[in-house]
Write an enzyme that holds these catalytic residues in place. Structure first.
Site, mmCIF file in Angstrom:
data_model
loop_
_atom_site.group_PDB
_atom_site.id
_atom_site.type_symbol
_atom_site.label_atom_id
_atom_site.label_comp_id
_atom_site.label_asym_id
_atom_site.label_seq_id
_atom_site.Cartn_x
_atom_site.Cartn_y
_atom_site.Cartn_z
ATOM 1 N N ASP A 1 -6.725 -8.805 6.855
ATOM 2 C CA ASP A 1 -7.669 -8.672 7.969
ATOM 3 C C ASP A 1 -8.133 -7.239 8.192
ATOM 4 O OD1 ASP A 1 -5.083 -7.724 9.024
ATOM 5 O OD2 ASP A 1 -6.130 -7.665 10.943
ATOM 6 N N LYS B 1 -1.502 -1.798 -4.374
ATOM 7 C CA LYS B 1 -2.437 -0.666 -4.312
ATOM 8 C C LYS B 1 -1.618 0.599 -4.547
ATOM 9 C CE LYS B 1 -4.677 -0.385 -0.263
ATOM 10 N NZ LYS B 1 -5.646 -0.553 0.848
ATOM 11 N N ASP C 1 0.853 -1.191 0.000
ATOM 12 C CA ASP C 1 0.000 0.000 0.000
ATOM 13 C C ASP C 1 0.895 1.249 0.000
ATOM 14 O OD1 ASP C 1 -2.074 1.792 0.348
ATOM 15 O OD2 ASP C 1 -2.466 1.290 2.428
ATOM 16 N N VAL D 1 -9.420 -3.690 1.678
ATOM 17 C CA VAL D 1 -9.843 -5.040 1.314
ATOM 18 C C VAL D 1 -9.491 -6.053 2.412
ATOM 19 C CG1 VAL D 1 -9.751 -4.642 -1.169
ATOM 20 C CG2 VAL D 1 -7.690 -5.407 0.001
#
Ligand code: IMP
Length: 179
Positions: free
Chosen positions: A158, A130, A102, A152
């Site tokens: 999680d 991402k 990310d 997500v």
């Protein structure tokens, strides 16, 4: 579909195809080598398991636990090592196995650490990328699927330790984490 999921982003079939494709690519790229797969716990577990079965090489697997979240949906920016490797990576061809990249804070920190520890090479295989979340320039070498900026869960990913067991990757309904 689970009631807390608004949309399935990566289906079970697609995950299977991703593991097959990346497994073939890694088998080819690391031909004649004995790479060390390093999974970043806990999110890597299903991906590490499925991907490693598709790599036709003599390889080793090890795990490390790092964290940059504190129960929320955004990175704290500080990467903590909660459990370190139990083997030396000196002169090894290391492939880090990640669930998602990310901001890239986690992966860049670990890559630098592994280079400092004397790894021969360090590359990254991530199920998801991402890029819209990046806070620094970084591109993983092996990407299963590039996804838009959304939070997500599933297939290892999680929210507050839940949903890791979903067999697909889906977008978590915002009302779940805004509660
Ligand atoms: P980064 O350091 O911001 O690249 O984040 C990497 C870690 O943050 C991943 O290994 C995940 O544990 C977590 N993460 C980032 N995005 C998501 C997401 O959409 N869902 C669940 N966990 C995420």
């Amino acid at each position: 579909m689970h009631k807390d999921i608004s949309e399935i982003l990566v289906s079970q079939q697609e995950i299977d195809d991703i593991c097959t494709t990346l497994g073939k690519q890694l088998t080819k790229d690391y031909e004649g080598k004995n790479p060390l797969l390093v999974g970043l716990l806990k999110g890597c577990v299903p991906f590490m398991s499925d991907l490693s079965k598709k790599i036709d090489l003599k390889l080793e697997q090890a795990y490390m636990s790092v964290s940059s979240y504190h129960g929320g949906i955004s990175s704290s920016g500080n990467v903590n090592i909660k459990m370190d490797l139990d083997i030396s990576i000196q002169d090894r061809d290391v492939i880090i196995v990640e669930d998602i990249v990310d901001t890239a804070n986690t992966i860049v920190t670990i890559i630098n650490l592994f280079k400092h520890r004397g790894a021969k090479s360090v590359k990254v295989a991530t199920l998801l990328d991402k890029p819209a979340g990046r806070t620094q320039t970084y591109e993983p070498e092996y990407v299963g699927k590039t996804i838009p900026k959304a939070f997500v869960v599933g297939y290892g990913l999680d929210f507050d330790e839940y949903y890791r067991n979903l067999p697909y990757v889906g977008i978590l309904k915002p009302e779940v984490y805004k509660k």
